[in-house]
Design a protein around this motif. Structure first.
Motif, short mmCIF file in Angstrom:
data_model
loop_
_atom_site.label_atom_id
_atom_site.label_comp_id
_atom_site.label_asym_id
_atom_site.label_seq_id
_atom_site.Cartn_x
_atom_site.Cartn_y
_atom_site.Cartn_z
N ASN A 74 0.82 -1.21 0.00
CA ASN A 74 0.00 0.00 0.00
C ASN A 74 0.85 1.26 0.00
N VAL A 105 -15.13 2.75 0.17
CA VAL A 105 -14.13 2.03 0.95
C VAL A 105 -12.97 1.73 0.01
N ARG A 106 -11.77 2.15 0.40
CA ARG A 106 -10.59 1.87 -0.42
C ARG A 106 -10.14 0.43 -0.22
N HIS A 108 -7.22 -0.81 0.48
CA HIS A 108 -6.37 -1.09 1.65
C HIS A 108 -7.18 -1.13 2.94
N THR A 109 -8.30 -0.39 3.00
CA THR A 109 -9.16 -0.44 4.18
C THR A 109 -9.83 -1.81 4.27
N THR A 110 -10.29 -2.31 3.14
CA THR A 110 -10.91 -3.63 3.10
C THR A 110 -9.91 -4.70 3.52
N ARG A 112 -7.29 -4.29 5.46
CA ARG A 112 -7.04 -4.17 6.90
C ARG A 112 -8.14 -4.85 7.71
#
Length: 134
Positions: A74, A105-106, A108-110, A112
């Motif tokens: 990321n 929702v990006r 990298h958020t998903t 995480r």
């Protein structure tokens, strides 16, 4: 003109690198899921307790390692997107700068959230097998 061609090459390379790391994110996710489900199979089998505990602890370690790999990926993606955005002004392009709004929702958020859920699962499974959890 030569400077503009050089900047355009840098812009193309920044986008290519961002695409490469984005593809790497999903390739590593495939490997992570394969390992996770393999360990889950061992944990759910009626086998030696020490083997099941080892698989659960291995699941914790694997999740942390792949989470760190994802964080690195990321960082690279964000870096190359930032490079491309900064070059757009000089090249009078607007692929990234004209992007309107933000995604709900990006990726990298998903990722995480996925790693956090899997980490909690492995921690609970190891705790339960060690007799330390209710």
């Amino acid at each position: 003109m030569a400077n503009e061609e050089r900047l355009l090459e840098q812009y193309k390379e920044a986008n290519a690198q961002a695409r490469h790391y984005s593809n790497l994110r999903f390739a590593s996710l495939t490997v992570f899921l394969a390992i996770t489900f393999g360990l889950l199979t061992v944990v759910c089998k009626d086998t030696f307790q020490w083997l099941r505990i080892g698989a659960a602890l291995s699941g914790l370690i694997v999740t942390i390692v792949f989470w760190l790999i994802e964080a690195g990926i990321n960082t690279y993606i964000d870096h190359f997107h930032s490079c491309a955005r900064s070059l757009e002004g000089q090249l009078r392009l607007d692929m990234w700068c004209a992007l309107q709004g933000k995604a709900l929702v990006r990726a990298h958020t998903t990722m995480r959230i996925l790693f956090l859920v899997v980490l909690v699962f492995w921690a609970y499974a190891a705790c339960k097998m060690l007799g330390r959890c209710p």
